[in-house]
Design a protein around this motif. Structure first.
Motif, PDB file in Angstrom:
ATOM      1  N   SER A  82       0.868  -1.351   0.057  1.00 55.21           N
ATOM      2  CA  SER A  82       0.062  -0.164   0.057  1.00 55.21           C
ATOM      3  C   SER A  82       0.734   1.316  -0.042  1.00 55.21           C
ATOM      4  CB  SER A  82      -1.051   0.049   1.156  1.00 55.21           C
ATOM      5  OG  SER A  82      -1.906   1.358   1.201  1.00 55.21           O
ATOM      6  N   ILE A 105     -10.642  -7.585   2.614  1.00 56.38           N
ATOM      7  CA  ILE A 105      -9.335  -6.494   2.375  1.00 56.38           C
ATOM      8  C   ILE A 105      -8.239  -7.181   2.670  1.00 56.38           C
ATOM      9  CG2 ILE A 105      -8.324  -4.245   3.076  1.00 56.38           C
ATOM     10  CD1 ILE A 105     -11.037  -4.113   1.658  1.00 56.38           C
ATOM     11  N   ILE A 106      -8.046  -8.114   3.754  1.00 54.80           N
ATOM     12  CA  ILE A 106      -6.582  -8.799   4.095  1.00 54.80           C
ATOM     13  C   ILE A 106      -6.495  -9.739   2.939  1.00 54.80           C
ATOM     14  CG2 ILE A 106      -5.575  -9.910   5.801  1.00 54.80           C
ATOM     15  CD1 ILE A 106      -5.888  -6.991   6.322  1.00 54.80           C
ATOM     16  N   GLN A 107      -7.495 -10.527   2.714  1.00 53.60           N
ATOM     17  CA  GLN A 107      -7.191 -11.434   1.349  1.00 53.60           C
ATOM     18  C   GLN A 107      -6.754 -11.046   0.416  1.00 53.60           C
ATOM     19  OE1 GLN A 107     -11.475 -12.935   1.955  1.00 53.60           O
ATOM     20  NE2 GLN A 107     -10.867 -14.229   3.688  1.00 53.60           N
ATOM     21  N   ARG A 108      -7.391  -9.836  -0.092  1.00 56.32           N
ATOM     22  CA  ARG A 108      -6.745  -9.221  -1.329  1.00 56.32           C
ATOM     23  C   ARG A 108      -5.563  -8.958  -1.183  1.00 56.32           C
ATOM     24  NH1 ARG A 108     -12.136  -7.205  -1.825  1.00 56.32           N
ATOM     25  NH2 ARG A 108     -11.647  -5.116  -0.929  1.00 56.32           N
ATOM     26  N   GLU A 109      -4.901  -8.190   0.007  1.00 56.52           N
ATOM     27  CA  GLU A 109      -3.668  -7.879   0.193  1.00 56.52           C
ATOM     28  C   GLU A 109      -2.709  -9.087   0.020  1.00 56.52           C
ATOM     29  OE1 GLU A 109      -2.588  -4.532   0.293  1.00 56.52           O
ATOM     30  OE2 GLU A 109      -4.581  -4.161  -0.158  1.00 56.52           O
ATOM     31  N   ILE A 120      -2.000   2.271   6.250  1.00 56.63           N
ATOM     32  CA  ILE A 120      -2.622   1.102   5.643  1.00 56.63           C
ATOM     33  C   ILE A 120      -1.630  -0.024   5.711  1.00 56.63           C
ATOM     34  CG2 ILE A 120      -3.759  -0.026   3.872  1.00 56.63           C
ATOM     35  CD1 ILE A 120      -5.322   2.391   3.367  1.00 56.63           C
ATOM     36  N   GLY A 122     -10.822   0.319   8.169  1.00 53.89           N
ATOM     37  CA  GLY A 122     -10.978   0.384   6.583  1.00 53.89           C
ATOM     38  C   GLY A 122     -10.357   1.733   6.092  1.00 53.89           C
ATOM     39  N   ALA A 123     -10.201   1.947   4.865  1.00 57.22           N
ATOM     40  CA  ALA A 123      -9.887   3.362   4.480  1.00 57.22           C
ATOM     41  C   ALA A 123     -10.697   4.411   5.105  1.00 57.22           C
ATOM     42  CB  ALA A 123      -9.724   3.128   2.887  1.00 57.22           C
ATOM     43  N   ASN A 136      -1.934  -3.527   7.606  1.00 56.75           N
ATOM     44  CA  ASN A 136      -1.860  -4.786   7.103  1.00 56.75           C
ATOM     45  C   ASN A 136      -0.817  -5.598   7.743  1.00 56.75           C
ATOM     46  OD1 ASN A 136      -3.868  -4.037   5.351  1.00 56.75           O
ATOM     47  ND2 ASN A 136      -2.537  -3.739   3.740  1.00 56.75           N
ATOM     48  N   LEU A 194     -12.485  -3.081   9.591  1.00 53.05           N
ATOM     49  CA  LEU A 194     -11.997  -3.712   8.608  1.00 53.05           C
ATOM     50  C   LEU A 194     -12.633  -5.062   8.133  1.00 53.05           C
ATOM     51  CD1 LEU A 194      -9.502  -3.455   6.706  1.00 53.05           C
ATOM     52  CD2 LEU A 194      -8.124  -4.725   8.230  1.00 53.05           C
ATOM     53  N   GLN A 195     -12.707  -5.407   7.063  1.00 51.38           N
ATOM     54  CA  GLN A 195     -13.340  -6.640   6.528  1.00 51.38           C
ATOM     55  C   GLN A 195     -12.386  -7.758   6.170  1.00 51.38           C
ATOM     56  OE1 GLN A 195     -16.593  -7.250   6.905  1.00 51.38           O
ATOM     57  NE2 GLN A 195     -16.642  -5.308   7.605  1.00 51.38           N
TER      58      GLN A 195
END
Length: 311
Positions: free
Chosen positions: A143, A236-240, A148, A226-227, A152, A232-233
């Motif tokens: 990021s 979001i962490i899974q995408r990161e 952020i 979150g942003a 993470n 935080l969902q």
């Protein structure tokens, strides 16, 4: 839910809703499990309606035969359901039928006598210690927003450093992680509480995130946001993690949950005993923890060679 109203008798639907409420309240099953059981029984009642030619009634399931259940599972397999899904289908139906049996409405013998589908053996796929250490640092995050990136890194550090599930990490509040804290109280599946040691490096990662976070973090609200400042969902962490896999050439099994597997596997490799690891992970049964013994065979053979009198 509306869809099924045309597929089952109101009395049966009412009993089903009472059962689902009991699962949430008395048995304290997780939301995910209750949702899965709701879906499984809905699919079953829809199948039975087509099977019988009329909306399913309590009398239709009062003496349900194993052959009826096998027909349902066969239809689900035909639609692509795997052995694990089929096993859960059967577990949910057994629970529902046992609930009705206790009320004197059905005989659950057919479901109880039926064997569950054979489950494939699946071992956890941990990361190497170097991979795990690499992706849990702030420097590794992709990021452009410093806060952020720090967030993470803090979440991933909790997954690997404490063996948390992602839902457990994202449910923590600032009150759970105060300066100088040496241990962490975690509420896991079934509202079961456990205590896990909190490494200094993990607390440092959390403190770094809190210092950079632009939002006020009330002590009794979610720590990770979150942003836009909302909780935080997990997605979001899974995408990161997906981005990190591409950037660092990590295998497909490099997911947030793999960090929890890595935590357990690396503890075992370092000489940790299964009972302790069971407590740290919050497993209700030691047999669940024992799957990790299949991961580090080399370590187990080393212990055997060093300890057995005849080795």
């Amino acid at each position: 839910m509306d869809e099924i109203l045309t597929f089952a008798d109101p009395d049966l639907l009412s009993e089903r809703q009472s059962w689902l409420r009991a699962l949430e309240g008395e048995r304290r099953l997780s939301d995910n499990t209750v949702e899965a059981y709701e879906r499984d029984t809905r699919q079953f009642l829809m199948f039975m309606t087509g099977y019988l030619g009329h909306p399913t009634r309590i009398s239709d399931v009062s003496n349900l035969r194993a052959v009826d259940l096998r027909a349902f599972l066969a239809s689900r397999r035909k639609e692509g359901a795997g052995a694990r899904s089929l096993g859960r289908h059967l577990a949910g139906l057994r629970s529902f039928l046992r609930y009705l049996e206790k009320k004197g409405l059905v005989n659950a013998a057919g479901a109880t006598a039926m064997r569950s589908p054979k489950q494939p053996k699946s071992l956890p796929k941990p990361l190497t210690d170097r991979q795990a250490l690499t992706i849990t640092t702030t420097e590794a995050q992709l990021s452009e927003e410093p806060w952020i990136a720090a967030r993470n890194a803090a979440v991933l550090a909790l997954l690997y450093g404490c063996g948390l599930r992602i839902s457990e990490a994202l449910s923590l509040t600032p009150a759970d992680l105060t300066s100088g804290t040496r241990s962490l109280r975690v509420t896991g599946k079934g509202n079961k509480m456990r205590i896990v040691p909190l490494l200094a490096v993990v607390l440092e990662a959390v403190d770094a995130y809190r210092k950079l976070c632009p939002y006020h973090l009330p002590t009794d609200e979610p720590l990770f946001v979150g942003a836009r400042g909302a909780k935080l969902q997990p997605a979001i962490i899974q995408r990161e993690m997906q981005k990190l896999r591409g950037a660092f050439g990590l295998p497909e099994n490099a997911t947030p949950h793999a960090l929890r597997h890595s935590f357990a596997t690396h503890l075992l490799a370092g000489g940790g005993d299964l009972r302790t690891i069971q407590e740290l992970l919050g497993h209700a049964s030691l047999s669940t923890t024992q799957i990790y013994t299949g991961v580090d065979t080399a370590r187990l053979l080393e212990i055997y060679d060093n300890a057995h009198p005849r080795a």
